[in-house]
Design an enzyme around this catalytic site. Structure first.
Site, short mmCIF file in Angstrom:
data_model
loop_
_atom_site.label_atom_id
_atom_site.label_comp_id
_atom_site.label_asym_id
_atom_site.label_seq_id
_atom_site.Cartn_x
_atom_site.Cartn_y
_atom_site.Cartn_z
N TYR A 32 -0.52 -1.64 10.18
CA TYR A 32 -0.74 -1.86 8.74
C TYR A 32 0.46 -1.38 7.93
CZ TYR A 32 -3.36 -1.45 4.30
OH TYR A 32 -3.81 -1.55 3.00
N SER A 63 0.87 -1.18 0.00
CA SER A 63 0.00 0.00 0.00
C SER A 63 0.90 1.22 0.00
CB SER A 63 -0.84 -0.03 1.28
OG SER A 63 -1.32 1.27 1.58
N LYS A 100 2.92 -3.52 5.64
CA LYS A 100 3.04 -3.25 4.21
C LYS A 100 4.50 -2.95 3.82
CE LYS A 100 -1.19 -3.87 2.87
NZ LYS A 100 -1.48 -5.20 2.26
N1 LIG Z 1 -8.75 -1.02 -1.37
C1 LIG Z 1 -7.72 -0.18 -1.40
O1 LIG Z 1 -7.84 0.99 -1.80
C2 LIG Z 1 -6.37 -0.66 -0.93
C3 LIG Z 1 -5.34 0.29 -0.79
C4 LIG Z 1 -4.08 -0.13 -0.41
C5 LIG Z 1 -3.85 -1.50 -0.19
N2 LIG Z 1 -4.87 -2.40 -0.31
C6 LIG Z 1 -4.57 -3.81 -0.05
O2 LIG Z 1 -5.15 -4.62 -1.06
C7 LIG Z 1 -5.56 -5.88 -0.49
C8 LIG Z 1 -7.03 -6.14 -0.79
O3 LIG Z 1 -7.81 -5.14 -0.19
P1 LIG Z 1 -9.39 -4.98 -0.46
O4 LIG Z 1 -9.66 -3.53 -0.44
O5 LIG Z 1 -9.79 -5.83 -1.59
O6 LIG Z 1 -9.93 -5.60 0.93
P2 LIG Z 1 -11.27 -6.45 1.25
O7 LIG Z 1 -11.51 -6.27 2.70
O8 LIG Z 1 -12.35 -6.11 0.29
O9 LIG Z 1 -10.82 -7.96 0.95
C9 LIG Z 1 -9.90 -8.64 1.76
C10 LIG Z 1 -10.23 -10.12 1.72
O10 LIG Z 1 -9.24 -10.82 2.51
C11 LIG Z 1 -9.89 -11.86 3.24
N3 LIG Z 1 -9.10 -12.21 4.42
C12 LIG Z 1 -8.84 -11.42 5.49
N4 LIG Z 1 -8.10 -12.08 6.39
C13 LIG Z 1 -7.87 -13.31 5.88
C14 LIG Z 1 -7.14 -14.45 6.34
N5 LIG Z 1 -6.51 -14.44 7.53
N6 LIG Z 1 -7.10 -15.56 5.55
C15 LIG Z 1 -7.75 -15.59 4.36
N7 LIG Z 1 -8.45 -14.53 3.87
C16 LIG Z 1 -8.52 -13.41 4.62
C17 LIG Z 1 -11.25 -11.25 3.59
O11 LIG Z 1 -12.21 -12.27 3.91
C18 LIG Z 1 -11.61 -10.46 2.33
O12 LIG Z 1 -12.38 -11.23 1.41
C19 LIG Z 1 -5.23 -5.79 1.01
O13 LIG Z 1 -3.98 -6.38 1.26
C20 LIG Z 1 -5.17 -4.31 1.26
O14 LIG Z 1 -4.37 -4.00 2.37
C21 LIG Z 1 -6.13 -2.01 -0.67
#
Ligand SMILES: NC(=O)c1ccc[n+]([C@@H]2O[C@H](COP(=O)([O-])OP(=O)(O)OC[C@H]3O[C@@H](n4cnc5c(N)ncnc54)[C@H](O)[C@@H]3O)[C@@H](O)[C@H]2O)c1
Length: 300
Positions: free
Chosen positions: A164, A152, A168
């Site tokens: 977090y 991130s 990251k």
């Molecule tokens: N959405 C954004 O703008 C954004 C920005 C920066 C980084 N990220 C990163 O991208 C990735 C995806 O984010 P997202 O927005 O799709 O999140 P989200 O919450 O929509 O999806 C995350 C998924 O991970 C699963 N999960 C959580 N813990 C788990 C575990 N211990 N074992 C198996 N599955 C597990 C959840 O059930 C969920 O389906 C993450 O690593 C997040 O930190 C997202």
């Protein structure tokens, strides 16, 4: 026409929702067979259920693709083994791992509990290690494979997310170490820093200048998994909407030296020779505080 990932076996963690789901669907649409790994937890990691992974497998199958659901916790070594094991059992190979699973437990550093720290580090950082470690042992023998981590922009620093942000940052270092260690075996490792509209980004307290959809992130993941990216390794890419940007490699930028050991007084006298590298985030926070004080909604 053959898909971009025809014949490959790819495990996507966190594939039950958000960005992981979009990546799993895009990989399947390009001909890959997918392990849909997700324990279906809430945003803070609570309340696991297996239905979300099953639902994405059904979506892939409805489109004529092949997938298997694994409702395992990525923060456990046994979970990583079962996720990669599912690809080996069914298809006898693992060509790509996309580690997307993640949770949030936001708190200022001075209020953060041990549990909040441990859960976030375990899900994100250890959750990359468990699947990467398992896959790397197989990919090394196969002499091919592509690991993709999810970092991130917060890896460069964040205000109320010390857990977090640290996870990251760790993921970036893990990816670079994997790239260096596996290079001679033809195995690659890269990281994506996405910004996309999901439940995770829904709570950001400011308006993000850049925003996109999970489906905007998936094409870069598909590219990095493909043979077209066979020379791309050790990189971090921001992906948001139609923008893809590459991050620099950390490097020393200035030096000052003395004969023998420094005295603190001499460091103080000559400090400007090395000085500081300004932290852009601190400047942005200053600007946001000023905007908030004048009643505007701050932009990040
Ligand atoms: N959405 C954004 O703008 C954004 C920005 C920066 C980084 N990220 C990163 O991208 C990735 C995806 O984010 P997202 O927005 O799709 O999140 P989200 O919450 O929509 O999806 C995350 C998924 O991970 C699963 N999960 C959580 N813990 C788990 C575990 N211990 N074992 C198996 N599955 C597990 C959840 O059930 C969920 O389906 C993450 O690593 C997040 O930190 C997202």
């Amino acid at each position: 026409m053959a898909g971009f990932l025809e014949g490959k076996a790819i495990a996507v963690t966190g594939a039950g929702g958000g960005i992981g789901r979009a990546c799993a669907l895009a990989c399947a649409a390009e001909g890959a067979r997918i392990v849909v790994a997700d324990i279906g937890v809430g945003l803070a990691g609570e309340d696991p259920k297996s239905e979300v992974a099953d639902a994405v497998v059904k979506e892939i199958e409805a489109d004529g693709g092949e997938a298997v659901a694994v409702a395992e916790d990525v923060s456990k070594m046994a979970g990583g083994e079962r996720i990669i094991g599912a690809a080996m059992d069914r298809w006898g190979r693992i060509d790509g791992v996309v580690a997307v699973a993640g949770i949030l437990r936001e708190r200022m550093l001075f209020n953060m509990s041990e549990d909040e720290w441990d859960a976030v580090i375990a899900t994100h950082l250890k959750g990359h290690f468990t699947v990467f470690r398992q896959a790397a042992a197989i990919m090394r023998k196969q002499e091919s494979g592509s690991l993709i981590g999810f970092t991130s922009g917060a890896y460069a620093g964040s205000v109320a997310q010390a857990n977090y942000s640290a996870a990251k940052g760790g993921i970036v270092s893990l990816v670079r170490s994997a790239a260096a260690g596996l290079y001679r075996y033809g195995v690659r490792a890269n990281a994506i820093a996405p910004v996309a509209r999901t439940r995770m980004s829904a709570n950001v307290p400011m308006e993000l200048a850049d925003m996109g959809e999970p489906e905007d992130v998936a094409p870069m993941v598909v590219y990095l998994l493909s043979d077209a990216a066979k020379d791309v390794t050790g990189q971090v890419y921001t992906v948001v909407g139609g923008r893809i940007s590459v991050w620099n490699q950390p490097a020393e930028v200035r030096t000052m030296s003395t004969e023998g050991r420094w005295k603190p007084q001499d460091i103080a006298a000559r400090f400007e020779e090395v000085g500081q590298e300004r932290m852009g985030l601190i400047d942005r926070l200053d600007a946001m505080r000023q905007a908030a004080a004048s009643g505007e909604k701050p932009n990040a």
